[in-house]
Scaffold this motif. Sequence first.
Motif, PDB file in Angstrom:
ATOM      1  N   GLU A 370       0.837  -1.201   0.000  1.00 27.78           N
ATOM      2  CA  GLU A 370       0.000   0.000   0.000  1.00 27.78           C
ATOM      3  C   GLU A 370       0.874   1.255   0.000  1.00 27.78           C
ATOM      4  O   GLU A 370       0.597   2.222  -0.726  1.00 27.78           O
ATOM      5  CB  GLU A 370      -0.924  -0.010   1.214  1.00 27.78           C
ATOM      6  N   SER A 372       3.795   1.582  -1.198  1.00 31.81           N
ATOM      7  CA  SER A 372       4.481   1.731  -2.483  1.00 31.81           C
ATOM      8  C   SER A 372       3.635   2.508  -3.480  1.00 31.81           C
ATOM      9  O   SER A 372       4.173   3.109  -4.421  1.00 31.81           O
ATOM     10  CB  SER A 372       4.854   0.360  -3.056  1.00 31.81           C
ATOM     11  N   LYS A 373       2.319   2.520  -3.290  1.00 27.42           N
ATOM     12  CA  LYS A 373       1.440   3.300  -4.172  1.00 27.42           C
ATOM     13  C   LYS A 373       1.719   4.791  -4.036  1.00 27.42           C
ATOM     14  O   LYS A 373       1.390   5.572  -4.940  1.00 27.42           O
ATOM     15  CB  LYS A 373      -0.026   3.009  -3.845  1.00 27.42           C
ATOM     16  N   TYR A 374       2.304   5.182  -2.914  1.00 25.49           N
ATOM     17  CA  TYR A 374       2.636   6.585  -2.675  1.00 25.49           C
ATOM     18  C   TYR A 374       4.104   6.881  -2.991  1.00 25.49           C
ATOM     19  O   TYR A 374       4.590   7.977  -2.713  1.00 25.49           O
ATOM     20  CB  TYR A 374       2.333   6.944  -1.221  1.00 25.49           C
TER      21      TYR A 374
END
Length: 385
Positions: A370, A372-374
């Motif tokens: 999750e 890594s999405k940022y």
Amino acid sequence: MARIHWLGAGLSSVPGIRRLIQEGRTITLWNRTVAKAERAVNGLEGDFDVKAFSLDALAEAVQGGDVVVSMLPATMHIAVAELCLDKGVNFVSSSYISPEMSALGDKAKAANLVFVNEVGLDPGLDHLLAHLLMADYKGSAAFDASNSHDFRSYCGGFPAIANDFRYKFSWSPLGVLKALKSPAQSILGGDVVQTQKPWDAIADFEVTFPSGSETFQSYPNRDSLPFLDDYGFDKDWNMNTFVRGTLRLNGWSDAWADIFNFVENEIAGPDGEEKLTELSEELWNNHSYDEGEPDRVVLVVDMKASKDGRAVWHKSYALDARGNDDASAMARLVSIPVSLAIEAVLDGKMEAGVQAAPSNPAIIENWFAELSKYGDDFHLTDNLV
């Protein structure tokens, strides 16, 4: 449907609040200043509302199965947690587990309530990395409790574009100044060492990133020793180094020499607090972040096992994050993990009782995916390869 009650709409809360709303969670945002809370959710659509915070109002609103998230000052966590016990609701905080919080553990477990703490950046993500390294090491052929073990966990936030001061403030510097007066305890050279002042224990620390290596300054912070047990270092392990601490840009100690001298020599006596407050205001005026200025967060957890003076296992995780137009790196890395902990509680993935960040590798890998999405990726380096 269970409702999330998020207390506090400060800068370190906003990304997590917005993520939960965008994920379709039901949430009430509580803040003493309603207008500030409304700004935090500006432009969003979803099942949420905003209310003026008070303990009495919160007590009237919560229902069994809800989750209360305290991003308030740490001095308020116990009152909120006791309210949760009384009302039969779960509790989440990013703060360290205090003795008073720990004392609520049996009552929370008996009531089948989950009280999760230490799920922000530091403490929080550092714990997850420590658990992963320990699981890796214990599962390796190199594992031997008699090995000499060196464990270091450091985290720091500073401006993305380094300045002469080697630091900038996101909020009042008073807390940072008071922390300079706080003693620390760690294991260094096989001995338990107590440090009264950070500047007495500053050491260079090299971090390896995918783009190359960079040298920072580090020093112990708080009492590291309770985390030996938390991370699974048994009492029969041969520990040469165990330290959790703070990371600063190289050159920080020189840039702050006058501040160290002031804190050590100028604030004794009845007017010491006033002098510290005056210094805090001066630093805020001269060294606070400009509007839109990006920050940087570096987190590294390193573990090495040696036998007969030779490393037999040595791995480290490193995160190098930058703020962007949406949020600072610090706010994102504190509040997104908090939001993930809330979801873990709601989804029944956390056990009842008072606890810190999870050690379950499956939960940890899900959180990393999750994050890594940022753009926040944790890089594992095998230092023996």
